[in-house]
Design a protein around this motif. Structure first.
Motif: not given
Length: 238
Positions: A172-176, A71-82, A191-196
């Protein structure tokens, strides 16, 4: 700020459930504004063909076939395509409320939110119960407050990504992490450390199917070690 949502769906051997998932996307009140990214993770059943049929019917849907990587690899691939500026992660055996994406887009735009958090309901078939929300709606402002809420599992902010609309630039710079059972718990601290600005909705928008053999209910030999590693990541980010 225009909100463009990419719905990222990893698919693996769920031909008995995938139709309901895809139907829930077609039922979305803003379906034509969505980008649907289907990642067939080496399915050996009819799932890949169902994805192809769906993409052939809808110009805003794309399907990508890859060898099985989890699932992580698939999500990462989706992020690259989105291409959207917000991501919504939908598991291929789950489904959404018909107005989910419209409500999420409207909230993200009005609040300029980094996360819009909603509630998930377990279903054992396609029947959806009417139950009161577990958490009231609220705002969390400032990355330290957001991170503290995650660590304390406070007011509905937990480690999973499937209950959130997430601003794309936070990745940016993060993946599963590939090969880890607790991939959500591992990536959520960063992710939460970057969320304002986080908006928590008192709405059930996502229905996750409880079934034998699902990723959520299959522990596996490395689950304990993976969970320890994920919580060590929380400490590192803190």
């Amino acid at each position: 700020m225009d909100v463009n949502i990419s719905v990222i769906i990893p698919v693996y051997n769920v031909d008995g459930y995938l139709q309901r998932c895809l139907q829930s996307l077609e039922e979305q009140t803003i379906f034509d504004r969505l980008e649907i990214v289907l990642v067939d993770d080496g399915s050996t059943d009819a799932s890949g063909a169902l994805c192809d049929e769906f993409a052939a019917r809808h110009e805003n849907a794309r399907v990508f076939h890859k060898s099985n990587g989890g699932v992580s690899a698939a999500r990462n691939d989706g992020i690259e395509r989105a291409t959207g500026n917000y991501y919504l992660f939908l598991d291929s055996d789950d489904f959404l409320r018909a107005d989910a994406c419209e409500l999420l887009a409207k909230t993200a735009q009005e609040e300029r939110a980094d996360f819009v958090v909603f509630q998930e309901m377990a279903v054992y078939d396609d029947k959806v119960r009417v139950v009161p929300p577990k958490f009231p709606p609220r705002r969390i402002i400032g990355n330290k407050a957001v991170f503290a809420a995650l660590c304390g599992r406070s007011g509905g902010l937990v480690e999973v990504v499937s209950d959130k609309l997430i601003r794309a630039e936070l990745f940016k710079g993060l993946r599963f992490p590939v090969g880890m059972k607790c991939e959500d718990t591992f990536i959520s601290p960063s992710l939460t450390a970057r969320a304002e600005r986080v908006i928590i909705l008192g709405e059930y928008l996502y229905y996750y199917r409880v079934r034998p053999g699902s990723i959520m209910h299959t522990r596996g030999d490395t689950m304990v070690d993976d969970r320890v590693a994920a919580h060590e990541e929380i400490v590192r980010v803190a």
